[in-house]
Write an enzyme that holds these catalytic residues in place. Structure first.
Site, PDB file in Angstrom:
ATOM      1  N   ASP A 219      -2.144  -4.734  -0.347  1.00  0.00           N
ATOM      2  CA  ASP A 219      -1.825  -6.036   0.237  1.00  0.00           C
ATOM      3  C   ASP A 219      -2.693  -6.364   1.445  1.00  0.00           C
ATOM      4  O   ASP A 219      -3.064  -7.529   1.653  1.00  0.00           O
ATOM      5  CB  ASP A 219      -0.344  -6.134   0.586  1.00  0.00           C
ATOM      6  CG  ASP A 219       0.166  -4.970   1.435  1.00  0.00           C
ATOM      7  OD1 ASP A 219      -0.615  -4.054   1.754  1.00  0.00           O
ATOM      8  OD2 ASP A 219       1.367  -4.978   1.765  1.00  0.00           O
TER       9      ASP A 219
ATOM     10  N   GLN B 296       0.806  -1.216   0.000  1.00  0.00           N
ATOM     11  CA  GLN B 296       0.000   0.000   0.000  1.00  0.00           C
ATOM     12  C   GLN B 296       0.845   1.276   0.000  1.00  0.00           C
ATOM     13  O   GLN B 296       2.011   1.261   0.405  1.00  0.00           O
ATOM     14  CB  GLN B 296      -0.915   0.021   1.223  1.00  0.00           C
ATOM     15  CG  GLN B 296      -2.141  -0.866   1.104  1.00  0.00           C
ATOM     16  CD  GLN B 296      -3.121  -0.563   2.195  1.00  0.00           C
ATOM     17  OE1 GLN B 296      -3.182  -1.253   3.202  1.00  0.00           O
ATOM     18  NE2 GLN B 296      -3.900   0.491   2.028  1.00  0.00           N
ATOM     19  N   HIS B 297       0.220   2.351  -0.450  1.00  0.00           N
ATOM     20  CA  HIS B 297       0.684   3.737  -0.286  1.00  0.00           C
ATOM     21  C   HIS B 297       1.839   4.172  -1.177  1.00  0.00           C
ATOM     22  O   HIS B 297       2.081   5.364  -1.319  1.00  0.00           O
ATOM     23  CB  HIS B 297       1.083   4.035   1.164  1.00  0.00           C
ATOM     24  CG  HIS B 297       0.141   3.554   2.199  1.00  0.00           C
ATOM     25  ND1 HIS B 297      -1.223   3.729   2.109  1.00  0.00           N
ATOM     26  CD2 HIS B 297       0.360   2.878   3.363  1.00  0.00           C
ATOM     27  CE1 HIS B 297      -1.796   3.197   3.183  1.00  0.00           C
ATOM     28  NE2 HIS B 297      -0.867   2.682   3.945  1.00  0.00           N
TER      29      HIS B 297
END
Length: 493
Positions: free
Chosen positions: A240, A79-80
């Site tokens: 994820d 993520q991110h």
């Protein structure tokens, strides 16, 4: 034979599973490592070229005949991470990762511009944290203006893998909700937050799609490159943690997933937005149609790995040593902030070993304290879930640390919630595969729900129940941990 494929692009490696959904059997799997750029200022970056290479390498490790059986693909990604591309889909700079803490100044700047943290949470559901994507975009604008001038596409790692497969730019609600550029309640990009960075930012974000829809089909170029069939469905995919929720069966209210990896996560499905006014729980959307409140700590297995390496232990020896120590590690408490920390919000945090005396300074106590520190960090999130009305029924345990029998019992007793083990180890990749099956069946006109598919294809193992005596002891040990945390946190603010 027809199969579905799950791809999981993590921080340290990429994994692919090919799953025969009729026989409920993984027929092929592969993995390859991914490098990382790490600097003392908190920088943690990767290169898109590494993603290009690792996806190709993983597919080449799968038998070519197995690749030709794949009917649909679902992608999970860390993520991110900020993947900045130009108008041709080429990188203008490195991928800045979730664990990059060099953007603390940009977080403060955006928070102030938005009217404070309370206002931010009211507007988007999230505070501004260094892990999220928004401050990384502002960082690029401030520190790499030439690269920012070329920016035309803002993607997350899983969106980028979808782009490699399909040539199209799409995002779905789950992963998008972790950017801090997204309105979690309204399920749309936040124009207001985007404009705080630059007027052009929103138009650089991909179109949004729902979790049960496709992100496109495998292109002719990707089919030739990876040995796949052209036109193979690619589902929307997700972060994820969102894919891990599907892959562990946490797709109904009351079920939590705890992942013990480099980072630690605790998350659970909700039918409605769960907004934490403290900001400790991230108010994410799920990739299965609802919401996914989530706690993330940046130092889960990190402390045990550092202590293990310091003492020259292998994993088994660390567990053996830790098992000799009593609950609470005879008073030794580790604050495991080797990489700074996200929850609590201490990007400049440092690790420390506390409570040492001449009597308790032993290898076994250090070993147990390292294991306990990770779960005490998770307890912060569990308390948040409960305070917001979430009633935990069961924790599904996954990640590398979940293989430790001692860690399993520590989780059950620190949280006082039954812990359910999983038979398979690749929860995020399997989540991607199950979401791909959901998309495939929908595309073929079959009525199926993600809940039913998770029930059919997530293999569950033994249950570890809390022990009332040890639960009481851990409540006392957690109170000691909390006192050290409260006393030392001001040093890092």
């Amino acid at each position: 034979m027809r199969t579905i494929c799950g791809i999981d692009l993590g921080t340290q490696s990429c994994k692919i599973v090919v799953y025969d959904y009729e026989k409920k059997k993984i027929v092929a799997q592969s993995s390859a490592p991914v490098d990382i750029i790490a600097n003392n200022d908190g920088t943690r970056e990767q290169k898109t070229e590494w993603y290009d290479e690792v996806i190709k390498k993983c597919f080449e490790k799968i038998d070519k005949n197995a690749r030709k059986t794949i009917a649909a693909i679902g992608v999970s990604g860390q993520q991110h991470g900020f993947v900045p591309l130009d108008e041709r889909g080429k990188p203008v700079y490195n991928v800045k990762l979730w664990c990059d803490t060099s953007t603390a100044a940009e977080c403060a700047e955006l928070t102030k511009a938005a009217g404070g943290e309370k206002k931010l949470i009211e507007k988007t559901g999230l505070p501004m944290r260094p892990g999220y994507t928004a401050p990384k975009v502002l960082w690029l604008k401030k520190h790499k203006p030439a690269a920012f001038a070329k920016l035309r596409h803002i993607l997350l790692p899983h969106n980028y893998i979808n782009f490699l497969l399909t040539g199209e730019y799409w995002a779905e609600y789950g992963d998008a909700s972790g950017t801090a550029l997204f309105d979690v309640r309204g399920r749309k990009w936040s124009s207001e937050i985007c404009k705080l960075i630059s007027p052009e930012v929103e138009k650089y974000l991909p179109q949004l799609t729902t979790s049960d829809k496709t992100a496109g089909v495998v292109s002719k170029a990707a089919a030739a490159l990876y040995g796949l069939n052209e036109g193979t469905l690619v589902s929307s995919g997700g972060g994820d943690n969102m894919m891990g929720a599907i892959g562990t069966g946490a797709v109904r209210d009351g079920f939590l997933t705890m992942s013990l990896g480099t980072s630690g996560t605790l998350f659970g499905f909700s039918n409605k937005p769960v907004i934490d006014p403290t900001g400790n729980l991230a108010a994410f959307c799920s990739s299965s149609g609802g919401w996914l409140p989530l706690l993330c700590t940046m130092n889960c297995t990190v402390a045990s790995e550092e202590i293990r390496n310091l003492m020259g232990f292998d994993v088994k020896t660390l567990d053996q040593q830790a098992s000799k120590s009593p609950v609470g590690a005879d008073g030794i408490v580790i604050l495991p902030f080797f990489n700074g920390e996200r929850t609590p919000n201490l990007p400049n945090g440092k690790a420390s070993i506390n409570g040492i005396t001449a009597a308790n300074f032993k290898k076994e106590n250090l070993s147990r304290a390292a294991l306990e520190s990770a779960i005490f960090g998770m307890r912060i999130g569990l308390d948040g879930f409960i305070s917001l009305g979430f009633k935990p029924k069961e924790i599904r345990l996954t990640g590398g640390g979940s293989k430790s029998p001692l860690w399993q019992t520590i989780v059950a007793n620190v949280t006082n919630v039954p812990v359910r083990m999983l038979v398979g180890s690749e929860a995020a990749a399997m989540g991607g595969a199950i979401q791909a099956l959901w998309c495939l069946e929908s595309h073929e006109g079959k009525k199926s729900s993600i809940e039913d598919l998770a029930d059919k294809h997530v293999a569950l193992g033994a249950t570890i129940k809390p022990d009332s005596k040890n639960v009481k002891l851990y409540n006392e040990a957690y109170a000691v941990y909390s006192r050290y945390l409260g006393a030392l946190s001001p040093l890092y603010n």
